[in-house]
Design a protein around this motif. Sequence first.
Motif, PDB file in Angstrom:
ATOM      1  N   MET A   1      -6.016  -5.938  54.680  1.00 64.78           N
ATOM      2  CA  MET A   1      -7.338  -5.996  54.052  1.00 64.78           C
ATOM      3  C   MET A   1      -7.793  -7.444  53.939  1.00 64.78           C
ATOM      4  N   SER A   2      -9.045  -7.710  54.288  1.00 67.08           N
ATOM      5  CA  SER A   2      -9.587  -9.060  54.196  1.00 67.08           C
ATOM      6  C   SER A   2      -9.814  -9.433  52.741  1.00 67.08           C
ATOM      7  N   PRO A   3      -9.748 -10.728  52.416  1.00 63.74           N
ATOM      8  CA  PRO A   3      -9.927 -11.161  51.034  1.00 63.74           C
ATOM      9  C   PRO A   3     -11.361 -11.046  50.574  1.00 63.74           C
ATOM     10  N   THR A   4     -11.547 -11.054  49.252  1.00 63.21           N
ATOM     11  CA  THR A   4     -12.874 -11.127  48.661  1.00 63.21           C
ATOM     12  C   THR A   4     -13.338 -12.584  48.708  1.00 63.21           C
ATOM     13  N   ASN A   5     -14.509 -12.831  49.282  1.00 67.31           N
ATOM     14  CA  ASN A   5     -14.961 -14.202  49.502  1.00 67.31           C
ATOM     15  C   ASN A   5     -16.101 -14.585  48.573  1.00 67.31           C
ATOM     16  N   HIS A   6     -16.137 -15.871  48.225  1.00 65.34           N
ATOM     17  CA  HIS A   6     -17.208 -16.434  47.401  1.00 65.34           C
ATOM     18  C   HIS A   6     -17.565 -17.798  47.998  1.00 65.34           C
ATOM     19  N   PHE A   7     -18.220 -17.784  49.160  1.00 65.30           N
ATOM     20  CA  PHE A   7     -18.424 -19.013  49.902  1.00 65.30           C
ATOM     21  C   PHE A   7     -19.374 -19.983  49.201  1.00 65.30           C
ATOM     22  N   LEU A  85     -10.036 -14.144  57.706  1.00 66.88           N
ATOM     23  CA  LEU A  85     -10.450 -14.474  56.344  1.00 66.88           C
ATOM     24  C   LEU A  85     -11.946 -14.265  56.144  1.00 66.88           C
ATOM     25  N   ALA A  86     -12.725 -14.313  57.234  1.00 64.07           N
ATOM     26  CA  ALA A  86     -14.162 -14.054  57.142  1.00 64.07           C
ATOM     27  C   ALA A  86     -14.475 -12.562  57.189  1.00 64.07           C
ATOM     28  N   GLY A  87     -13.441 -11.745  57.376  1.00 63.24           N
ATOM     29  CA  GLY A  87     -13.652 -10.300  57.412  1.00 63.24           C
ATOM     30  C   GLY A  87     -14.137  -9.780  58.738  1.00 63.24           C
ATOM     31  N   GLU A  88     -13.957 -10.554  59.812  1.00 62.73           N
ATOM     32  CA  GLU A  88     -14.409 -10.136  61.132  1.00 62.73           C
ATOM     33  C   GLU A  88     -13.309  -9.382  61.872  1.00 62.73           C
ATOM     34  N   LYS A  97      -0.305 -14.410  69.632  1.00 63.81           N
ATOM     35  CA  LYS A  97       0.256 -13.298  68.837  1.00 63.81           C
ATOM     36  C   LYS A  97       1.516 -13.668  68.064  1.00 63.81           C
ATOM     37  N   PRO A  98       2.498 -14.384  68.645  1.00 67.35           N
ATOM     38  CA  PRO A  98       3.704 -14.707  67.868  1.00 67.35           C
ATOM     39  C   PRO A  98       3.396 -15.530  66.613  1.00 67.35           C
ATOM     40  N   TYR A  99       2.434 -16.432  66.703  1.00 67.68           N
ATOM     41  CA  TYR A  99       2.082 -17.282  65.568  1.00 67.68           C
ATOM     42  C   TYR A  99       1.242 -16.501  64.554  1.00 67.68           C
ATOM     43  N   TRP A 100       0.387 -15.636  65.066  1.00 68.76           N
ATOM     44  CA  TRP A 100      -0.415 -14.781  64.196  1.00 68.76           C
ATOM     45  C   TRP A 100       0.482 -13.847  63.382  1.00 68.76           C
ATOM     46  N   GLU A 101       1.463 -13.246  64.027  1.00 72.36           N
ATOM     47  CA  GLU A 101       2.379 -12.347  63.325  1.00 72.36           C
ATOM     48  C   GLU A 101       3.216 -13.101  62.296  1.00 72.36           C
ATOM     49  N   SER A 102       3.517 -14.354  62.589  1.00 71.87           N
ATOM     50  CA  SER A 102       4.291 -15.176  61.665  1.00 71.87           C
ATOM     51  C   SER A 102       3.521 -15.465  60.383  1.00 71.87           C
ATOM     52  N   ILE A 103       2.224 -15.747  60.520  1.00 74.37           N
ATOM     53  CA  ILE A 103       1.440 -16.207  59.379  1.00 74.37           C
ATOM     54  C   ILE A 103       0.734 -15.080  58.628  1.00 74.37           C
ATOM     55  N   PRO A 105       1.677 -12.378  56.904  1.00 72.90           N
ATOM     56  CA  PRO A 105       2.087 -12.071  55.530  1.00 72.90           C
ATOM     57  C   PRO A 105       1.576 -13.077  54.502  1.00 72.90           C
ATOM     58  N   VAL A 106       1.455 -14.338  54.902  1.00 71.59           N
ATOM     59  CA  VAL A 106       0.911 -15.351  53.989  1.00 71.59           C
ATOM     60  C   VAL A 106      -0.572 -15.091  53.745  1.00 71.59           C
ATOM     61  N   LEU A 107      -1.295 -14.752  54.795  1.00 71.13           N
ATOM     62  CA  LEU A 107      -2.732 -14.520  54.666  1.00 71.13           C
ATOM     63  C   LEU A 107      -3.039 -13.336  53.748  1.00 71.13           C
ATOM     64  N   GLN A 108      -2.109 -12.398  53.659  1.00 70.56           N
ATOM     65  CA  GLN A 108      -2.316 -11.252  52.769  1.00 70.56           C
ATOM     66  C   GLN A 108      -2.259 -11.654  51.298  1.00 70.56           C
ATOM     67  N   GLU A 109      -1.755 -12.871  51.036  1.00 69.45           N
ATOM     68  CA  GLU A 109      -1.721 -13.395  49.667  1.00 69.45           C
ATOM     69  C   GLU A 109      -2.930 -14.282  49.366  1.00 69.45           C
ATOM     70  N   ILE A 110      -3.830 -14.439  50.346  1.00 75.46           N
ATOM     71  CA  ILE A 110      -5.013 -15.284  50.190  1.00 75.46           C
ATOM     72  C   ILE A 110      -6.193 -14.454  49.687  1.00 75.46           C
TER      73      ILE A 110
END
Length: 234
Positions: A1-7, A85-88, A97-103, A105-110
């Motif tokens: 799920m993409s984060p809630t944004n307040h740009f 992060l922009a919800g696109e 892909k290898p780097y995307w899969e690595s990071i 789990p961190v993005l899910q905490e953003i």
Amino acid sequence: MSPTNHFLPRLSLKSVWQNRKQYYLDQQGLALPSISTILNATKPAEDWERLMNWKQRVGAVEASRIAATASRRGTGTHRQIERYLAGEAIDCPDGVKPYWESIQPVLQEIDAVRLLESPVLHYDVGYAGQVDCVASYQGTPCICEWKTADRPKESWEGLYDYPLQVVAYCGAVNHSYQNYGLQVNHGLLVIALPDQAAEIFWFEPDTIRKYWQQWHQRVLTYQRRQARSPKSYL
């Protein structure tokens, strides 16, 4: 799920290059050197020596190939993160892909993203740059900096100038958005790695202050050298 944004509003800064140096122009035409330009121009001699030794060891052609590959994967990974992060909708290229899969789990905490790939500046100190992200990580507002690598850095010493980038962005964000009540005192540096979990380096306020002193000294060194070479100004 993409984060809630307040740009926050995006600053109007134009990136320009001269003599292999990057500057940012504000709406009045004032040119501020980029963070990367300052760091490259003031890199310690031992760092340059290590880089030259590596180039000699692998050869000029192979060094250029490795650098180009690293640049492409870094740019591609940044784009994936920005879109997520922009919800696109995202369609990850195989090379990323290898780097995307690595990071991931961190993005899910953003959450609560305020800025994405946005120019920022610090008039008082005299520099500018483009911050990767300002958001909350596990509920704490912070500067987010994304990197890729083939191997773990393993220690703060192995990060070289990366922490200085984080604190430079922190100072520029706080300066640029002070009228919006934004004050960021933490940093998140994430190293995406192939086939393993990303490395996370978390900056507490004391760490920010320590590296800020080092960054400020690098800026002063750059300015002194520029003052001796007026033709190098934009």
